[in-house]
Design a protein around this motif. Structure first.
Motif, PDB file in Angstrom:
ATOM      1  N   CYS A  45      42.423  15.481  19.710  1.00  0.00           N
ATOM      2  CA  CYS A  45      43.323  16.384  18.987  1.00  0.00           C
ATOM      3  C   CYS A  45      44.078  17.218  20.020  1.00  0.00           C
ATOM      4  O   CYS A  45      43.494  18.072  20.691  1.00  0.00           O
ATOM      5  CB  CYS A  45      42.550  17.283  18.033  1.00  0.00           C
ATOM      6  SG  CYS A  45      43.653  18.397  17.117  1.00  0.00           S
ATOM      7  N   ALA A  46      45.369  16.951  20.143  1.00  0.00           N
ATOM      8  CA  ALA A  46      46.187  17.579  21.177  1.00  0.00           C
ATOM      9  C   ALA A  46      47.317  18.403  20.583  1.00  0.00           C
ATOM     10  O   ALA A  46      47.849  18.082  19.526  1.00  0.00           O
ATOM     11  CB  ALA A  46      46.764  16.498  22.084  1.00  0.00           C
ATOM     12  N   VAL A  47      47.683  19.456  21.305  1.00  0.00           N
ATOM     13  CA  VAL A  47      48.815  20.296  20.946  1.00  0.00           C
ATOM     14  C   VAL A  47      49.996  19.818  21.798  1.00  0.00           C
ATOM     15  O   VAL A  47      49.957  19.899  23.031  1.00  0.00           O
ATOM     16  CB  VAL A  47      48.522  21.782  21.219  1.00  0.00           C
ATOM     17  CG1 VAL A  47      49.719  22.638  20.824  1.00  0.00           C
ATOM     18  CG2 VAL A  47      47.265  22.230  20.484  1.00  0.00           C
ATOM     19  N   LEU A  83      45.795  11.955  19.617  1.00  0.00           N
ATOM     20  CA  LEU A  83      46.264  11.081  20.694  1.00  0.00           C
ATOM     21  C   LEU A  83      45.254   9.993  21.004  1.00  0.00           C
ATOM     22  O   LEU A  83      44.039  10.181  20.837  1.00  0.00           O
ATOM     23  CB  LEU A  83      46.430  11.870  21.994  1.00  0.00           C
ATOM     24  CG  LEU A  83      47.573  12.813  22.149  1.00  0.00           C
ATOM     25  CD1 LEU A  83      47.559  13.371  23.566  1.00  0.00           C
ATOM     26  CD2 LEU A  83      48.890  12.149  21.852  1.00  0.00           C
ATOM     27  N   CYS A  84      45.758   8.899  21.539  1.00  0.00           N
ATOM     28  CA  CYS A  84      44.886   7.863  22.090  1.00  0.00           C
ATOM     29  C   CYS A  84      44.184   8.463  23.311  1.00  0.00           C
ATOM     30  O   CYS A  84      44.821   9.111  24.150  1.00  0.00           O
ATOM     31  CB  CYS A  84      45.689   6.644  22.510  1.00  0.00           C
ATOM     32  SG  CYS A  84      46.420   5.744  21.142  1.00  0.00           S
ATOM     33  N   PRO A  98      48.405  17.576  27.451  1.00  0.00           N
ATOM     34  CA  PRO A  98      48.510  18.693  26.514  1.00  0.00           C
ATOM     35  C   PRO A  98      47.170  19.404  26.370  1.00  0.00           C
ATOM     36  O   PRO A  98      46.134  18.905  26.814  1.00  0.00           O
ATOM     37  CB  PRO A  98      48.916  17.999  25.209  1.00  0.00           C
ATOM     38  CG  PRO A  98      48.330  16.630  25.325  1.00  0.00           C
ATOM     39  CD  PRO A  98      48.399  16.281  26.782  1.00  0.00           C
ATOM     40  N   ARG A  99      47.188  20.580  25.743  1.00  0.00           N
ATOM     41  CA  ARG A  99      45.962  21.290  25.403  1.00  0.00           C
ATOM     42  C   ARG A  99      45.232  20.498  24.316  1.00  0.00           C
ATOM     43  O   ARG A  99      45.864  19.742  23.582  1.00  0.00           O
ATOM     44  CB  ARG A  99      46.267  22.703  24.896  1.00  0.00           C
ATOM     45  CG  ARG A  99      47.123  23.547  25.819  1.00  0.00           C
ATOM     46  CD  ARG A  99      46.559  23.762  27.192  1.00  0.00           C
ATOM     47  NE  ARG A  99      45.390  24.635  27.178  1.00  0.00           N
ATOM     48  CZ  ARG A  99      44.589  24.813  28.223  1.00  0.00           C
ATOM     49  NH1 ARG A  99      44.811  24.187  29.342  1.00  0.00           N
ATOM     50  NH2 ARG A  99      43.555  25.612  28.137  1.00  0.00           N
ATOM     51  N   VAL A 100      43.926  20.650  24.225  1.00  0.00           N
ATOM     52  CA  VAL A 100      43.158  19.952  23.201  1.00  0.00           C
ATOM     53  C   VAL A 100      42.289  20.935  22.415  1.00  0.00           C
ATOM     54  O   VAL A 100      41.884  21.965  22.935  1.00  0.00           O
ATOM     55  CB  VAL A 100      42.256  18.837  23.786  1.00  0.00           C
ATOM     56  CG1 VAL A 100      43.072  17.791  24.493  1.00  0.00           C
ATOM     57  CG2 VAL A 100      41.206  19.384  24.712  1.00  0.00           C
ATOM     58  N   HIS A 101      42.044  20.580  21.158  1.00  0.00           N
ATOM     59  CA  HIS A 101      41.119  21.318  20.314  1.00  0.00           C
ATOM     60  C   HIS A 101      39.811  20.536  20.302  1.00  0.00           C
ATOM     61  O   HIS A 101      39.733  19.454  19.712  1.00  0.00           O
ATOM     62  CB  HIS A 101      41.669  21.467  18.895  1.00  0.00           C
ATOM     63  CG  HIS A 101      42.795  22.441  18.805  1.00  0.00           C
ATOM     64  ND1 HIS A 101      42.625  23.788  18.997  1.00  0.00           N
ATOM     65  CD2 HIS A 101      44.106  22.256  18.562  1.00  0.00           C
ATOM     66  CE1 HIS A 101      43.788  24.391  18.869  1.00  0.00           C
ATOM     67  NE2 HIS A 101      44.703  23.490  18.613  1.00  0.00           N
ATOM     68  N   ALA A 116      34.272  17.074  30.767  1.00  0.00           N
ATOM     69  CA  ALA A 116      34.820  18.075  31.704  1.00  0.00           C
ATOM     70  C   ALA A 116      36.353  18.056  31.686  1.00  0.00           C
ATOM     71  O   ALA A 116      36.988  19.104  31.774  1.00  0.00           O
ATOM     72  CB  ALA A 116      34.296  17.838  33.114  1.00  0.00           C
ATOM     73  N   MET A 117      36.940  16.886  31.548  1.00  0.00           N
ATOM     74  CA  MET A 117      38.396  16.758  31.494  1.00  0.00           C
ATOM     75  C   MET A 117      38.922  17.401  30.212  1.00  0.00           C
ATOM     76  O   MET A 117      39.936  18.108  30.224  1.00  0.00           O
ATOM     77  CB  MET A 117      38.798  15.284  31.573  1.00  0.00           C
ATOM     78  CG  MET A 117      40.276  15.039  31.725  1.00  0.00           C
ATOM     79  SD  MET A 117      40.682  13.255  31.787  1.00  0.00           S
ATOM     80  CE  MET A 117      40.070  12.824  33.407  1.00  0.00           C
ATOM     81  N   LEU A 118      38.237  17.152  29.105  1.00  0.00           N
ATOM     82  CA  LEU A 118      38.644  17.765  27.832  1.00  0.00           C
ATOM     83  C   LEU A 118      38.503  19.278  27.904  1.00  0.00           C
ATOM     84  O   LEU A 118      39.394  20.023  27.485  1.00  0.00           O
ATOM     85  CB  LEU A 118      37.819  17.202  26.680  1.00  0.00           C
ATOM     86  CG  LEU A 118      38.060  15.744  26.329  1.00  0.00           C
ATOM     87  CD1 LEU A 118      37.001  15.249  25.352  1.00  0.00           C
ATOM     88  CD2 LEU A 118      39.456  15.546  25.761  1.00  0.00           C
ATOM     89  N   ARG A 119      37.380  19.746  28.444  1.00  0.00           N
ATOM     90  CA  ARG A 119      37.150  21.192  28.551  1.00  0.00           C
ATOM     91  C   ARG A 119      38.205  21.853  29.436  1.00  0.00           C
ATOM     92  O   ARG A 119      38.619  22.982  29.166  1.00  0.00           O
ATOM     93  CB  ARG A 119      35.754  21.480  29.110  1.00  0.00           C
ATOM     94  CG  ARG A 119      34.643  21.245  28.100  1.00  0.00           C
ATOM     95  CD  ARG A 119      33.297  21.723  28.690  1.00  0.00           C
ATOM     96  NE  ARG A 119      32.187  21.400  27.853  1.00  0.00           N
ATOM     97  CZ  ARG A 119      31.778  22.118  26.818  1.00  0.00           C
ATOM     98  NH1 ARG A 119      32.441  23.182  26.466  1.00  0.00           N
ATOM     99  NH2 ARG A 119      30.712  21.750  26.113  1.00  0.00           N
TER     100      ARG A 119
END
Length: 123
Positions: A45-47, A83-84, A98-101, A116-119
């Protein structure tokens, strides 16, 4: 198609990513739910940002141009979209992710994207 359990990367219940028209997600249910048939793993989930939308368009996936024949209004900066997972990694490596939720990012994203990449891009 049978949905995988709706669990996010934090181990909690997956929250909605976006409910605006067009509704996001592989199942178009507003969540980044997935299943075995979701070969693109639409789980992050990306902004959206202008930079990411330009990057995606450059790579051949134009998310910003309206496509009324498909009921797609096009995305703008600030819109949230599933996003994929591999495209997120690609954008991260190019410095334009992008930022992610995290609460709305499906746990299956972890098959491709390190937590870690998502965080590092959490909003």
């Amino acid at each position: 198609m049978e949905k995988d359990a709706s669990i996010n990367v934090l181990g909690d219940t997956l929250t909605p990513c976006s409910v605006r028209d067009p509704v996001t997600g592989f199942f178009r249910d507003g969540h980044c739910n997935t299943c075995a048939e979701d070969r693109g793993s639409h789980t992050v989930c990306a902004v959206m940002t202008a930079e990411f939308l330009a990057f995606s368009k450059y790579l051949g996936n134009d998310l910003s141009t309206p496509r009324p024949e498909f009921g797609f209004a096009g995305l703008r900066p600030g819109d949230q979209w599933c996003l994929c997972a591999a495209r997120f990694v690609q954008a991260y490596e190019e410095g334009c992710a992008p930022r992610v939720h995290l609460a709305a990012t499906h746990q299956r994203a972890l098959d491709i994207v390190p937590l870690a990449m998502l965080r590092a891009n959490a909003s």
